[in-house]
Design a protein around this motif. Structure first.
Motif, PDB file in Angstrom:
ATOM      1  N   VAL A   1       0.834  -1.172  -0.041  1.00  0.00           N
ATOM      2  CA  VAL A   1      -0.069   0.001   0.114  1.00  0.00           C
ATOM      3  C   VAL A   1       0.856   1.210   0.027  1.00  0.00           C
ATOM      4  O   VAL A   1       0.582   2.296  -0.705  1.00  0.00           O
ATOM      5  CB  VAL A   1      -0.871  -0.115   1.460  1.00  0.00           C
ATOM      6  N   GLY A   2       1.963   1.137   0.814  1.00  0.00           N
ATOM      7  CA  GLY A   2       2.786   2.297   0.892  1.00  0.00           C
ATOM      8  C   GLY A   2       3.763   2.568  -0.477  1.00  0.00           C
ATOM      9  O   GLY A   2       3.606   3.801  -0.784  1.00  0.00           O
ATOM     10  N   ALA A   3       3.848   1.661  -1.133  1.00  0.00           N
ATOM     11  CA  ALA A   3       4.664   1.625  -2.611  1.00  0.00           C
ATOM     12  C   ALA A   3       3.535   2.302  -3.348  1.00  0.00           C
ATOM     13  O   ALA A   3       4.007   3.116  -4.378  1.00  0.00           O
ATOM     14  CB  ALA A   3       5.219   0.403  -3.056  1.00  0.00           C
ATOM     15  N   LEU A   4       2.350   1.740  -3.304  1.00  0.00           N
ATOM     16  CA  LEU A   4       1.326   2.305  -4.381  1.00  0.00           C
ATOM     17  C   LEU A   4       1.268   3.659  -4.203  1.00  0.00           C
ATOM     18  O   LEU A   4       1.202   4.830  -4.954  1.00  0.00           O
ATOM     19  CB  LEU A   4       0.117   1.266  -4.165  1.00  0.00           C
ATOM     20  N   PHE A   5       1.037   3.976  -2.829  1.00  0.00           N
ATOM     21  CA  PHE A   5       0.792   5.568  -2.455  1.00  0.00           C
ATOM     22  C   PHE A   5       2.064   6.501  -2.754  1.00  0.00           C
ATOM     23  O   PHE A   5       1.973   7.502  -3.396  1.00  0.00           O
ATOM     24  CB  PHE A   5       0.559   5.636  -0.802  1.00  0.00           C
TER      25      PHE A   5
END
Length: 142
Positions: free
Chosen positions: A25-29
């Motif tokens: 999720v952090g990488a996508l964000f």
């Protein structure tokens, strides 16, 4: 326990999966913010990465603090603030890895900046997980 046994303990179980999920999720964000900053603010990917990385670090800290490491987190504003500062310091290493990969892949090999960013994040994942577990939330191996 030896360092190797500590690391094996960290990668077993639910916590590693939770950390990986939060990391995805952090990488996508991070990549979304990076793309928005590059495309709409016109900032070079190398410099935009600083903004996107900190935005993702804040998001991931909150989720990890409340979910992945909730047993170690403890309540209160001061302990949370101290963990947040430790998390930022620890993740500086992961950001340095991601930034280096982004710089090399995009700057020298012409890899699209968003793809280079995702690859860099992947490279820094293991370092971040071990360092966050041991230093930010102070997980003790048994």
């Amino acid at each position: 326990m030896t360092l190797a046994e500590d690391i094996q303990a960290l990668i077993r179980g639910v916590r590693a999966g939770q950390f990986l999920s939060v990391g995805i999720v952090g990488a996508l964000f991070d990549t979304l913010v990076l793309t928005l900053v590059v495309e709409f603010a016109g900032i070079e990917p190398f410099w935009a990465k600083f903004v996107s990385a900190e935005a993702a670090i804040i998001l991931m800290f909150v989720v990890n603090d409340r979910w992945t490491f909730s047993e170690e987190a403890g309540g209160g504003l001061v302990p949370t603030g101290k963990r947040f500062v430790r998390s930022n310091v620890v993740r500086a290493g992961g950001v340095a890895v991601a930034l280096s990969v982004l710089y090399v892949l995009n700057g020298y090999f012409g890899v699209w900046y968003a793809l280079a960013n995702v690859i860099g994040i992947g490279v820094g994942f293991v370092v971040n997980y071990v360092a966050e577990s041991l230093f930010t939330w102070r997980v003790h191996m048994e």
